[in-house]
Design an enzyme around this catalytic site. Structure first.
Site, PDB file in Angstrom:
ATOM      1  N   GLU A   1      20.164  -9.644  33.979  1.00  0.00           N
ATOM      2  CA  GLU A   1      21.093  -9.070  32.801  1.00  0.00           C
ATOM      3  C   GLU A   1      19.829  -7.663  32.205  1.00  0.00           C
ATOM      4  O   GLU A   1      18.985  -8.538  31.332  1.00  0.00           O
ATOM      5  CB  GLU A   1      21.570 -10.191  32.410  1.00  0.00           C
ATOM      6  CG  GLU A   1      22.104  -9.956  31.089  1.00  0.00           C
ATOM      7  CD  GLU A   1      22.471 -11.211  30.175  1.00  0.00           C
ATOM      8  OE1 GLU A   1      23.240 -11.886  30.204  1.00  0.00           O
ATOM      9  OE2 GLU A   1      21.783 -12.091  29.584  1.00  0.00           O
TER      10      GLU A   1
ATOM     11  N   ALA B   1      20.315 -12.096  15.774  1.00  0.00           N
ATOM     12  CA  ALA B   1      20.017 -12.862  16.440  1.00  0.00           C
ATOM     13  C   ALA B   1      18.562 -13.873  17.047  1.00  0.00           C
ATOM     14  O   ALA B   1      19.580 -15.315  16.883  1.00  0.00           O
ATOM     15  CB  ALA B   1      19.855 -11.941  17.876  1.00  0.00           C
TER      16      ALA B   1
ATOM     17  N   HIS C   1      19.842 -17.919  16.349  1.00  0.00           N
ATOM     18  CA  HIS C   1      18.553 -18.664  17.842  1.00  0.00           C
ATOM     19  C   HIS C   1      18.144 -19.874  16.868  1.00  0.00           C
ATOM     20  O   HIS C   1      18.149 -20.878  17.292  1.00  0.00           O
ATOM     21  CB  HIS C   1      17.870 -17.727  18.258  1.00  0.00           C
ATOM     22  CG  HIS C   1      17.299 -18.832  19.408  1.00  0.00           C
ATOM     23  ND1 HIS C   1      18.247 -19.568  20.839  1.00  0.00           N
ATOM     24  CD2 HIS C   1      16.160 -19.042  20.047  1.00  0.00           C
ATOM     25  CE1 HIS C   1      17.277 -20.089  21.688  1.00  0.00           C
ATOM     26  NE2 HIS C   1      16.016 -19.871  21.268  1.00  0.00           N
TER      27      HIS C   1
END
Length: 266
Positions: free
Chosen positions: A174, A186, A190
């Site tokens: 990925e 992000a 998180h």
């Protein structure tokens, strides 16, 4: 995303693999074979991940030495730990077999590419996926269609050949491609979700969504400024550099202040 992708050759299988009736049927010899097979399984993903990282490093080095601009700011990679892999398999009700793990857990090996601009994200994507030995398995464009919470990133599953002593094995990796602003957002998201264990207060959820919009606006503004600066080829290099630095500092400050307030509230 951690960069440590080492594998312990004396890997201990997680308890989940040996619970219940399975433990009764595993003797010492079988346990050694299972450990070796699990290590072999994980090493394939490690080698596949390293191959993708090598391809991206080659592109980054080429741009650094032969072009006037480098679209790749930062690279990171991580290999799921056995415990994390099996925990996710249990959450997805995935059978604990190598075939099932290979089919249902697609992020065992992950690579993250951070770029300055949205156009760079798609440029790097095109350069990577156009290589003959890279096959696209799936693409999820969360930049064109952000997640409801504001998350933006371009996810692509690629399959690369790994050449082992007993033959060639296709391995899925990925790759996440995002801008610096997307990555900053992000990272904070998180940390907030980790702190509150998914029970995030509504005011923080709203703040995160607002910050995501600010990050998107920042990316759009920086893209425009970048295009304007690149069109200033006839101006002195020092002046162009000064304009770029001032524009980046002023625009980034808006997002930094908003994310800093979110971090204080959390």
């Amino acid at each position: 995303m951690a960069s440590d992708a080492s594998i312990d050759p004396n890997l201990e299988l997680p308890a989940e693999v040996l619970d219940g009736s399975l433990a009764d049927r595993v003797d010492a010899e079988n346990l050694r074979e299972m450990r070796q097979e699990f290590t072999r399984f994980m090493m394939r993903y490690k080698f596949g991940m390293e191959q993708v990282v090598t391809k991206l490093n080659i592109l980054r080095d080429e741009f650094a030495h032969l072009h006037d601009y480098n679209p790749i700011e930062h690279l990171a990679s991580r290999l799921k730990s056995p415990e994390s892999l099996l925990e996710k398999a249990q959450r997805k009700s995935c059978p604990i077999t190598f075939e099932a793990l290979r089919e249902h857990i697609t992020d065992i090996a992950g690579v993250r590419v951070t770029c300055s601009f949205v156009s760079d994200v798609y440029h790097v994507f095109d350069m990577l996926t156009s290589q003959d030995d890279v096959r696209i398995v799936d693409v999820r464009d969360y930049i064109a269609q952000p997640k409801p919470n504001g998350y933006r990133s371009l996810h692509v599953l690629v399959e690369v050949p790994v050449f082992l002593s007993d033959g060639v094995v296709p391995v899925t990796v990925e790759v996440q491609l995002r801008t610096i602003a997307m990555d900053f957002w992000a990272s904070l998201e998180h940390k907030i979700y980790y702190k509150y264990r998914d029970a995030v207060p509504e005011n923080l959820l709203g703040g995160l969504k607002e910050a995501a919009e600010t990050a998107a606006t920042l990316d759009s503004t920086m893209e425009m400024l970048h295009a304007e600066v690149r069109s200033m080829n006839d101006l002195p290099r020092d002046l162009v550099s000064d304009v770029r630095d001032r524009a980046e500092a002023a625009s980034t400050q808006v997002l930094l202040e908003q994310l800093r307030r979110l971090g204080e509230d959390s």
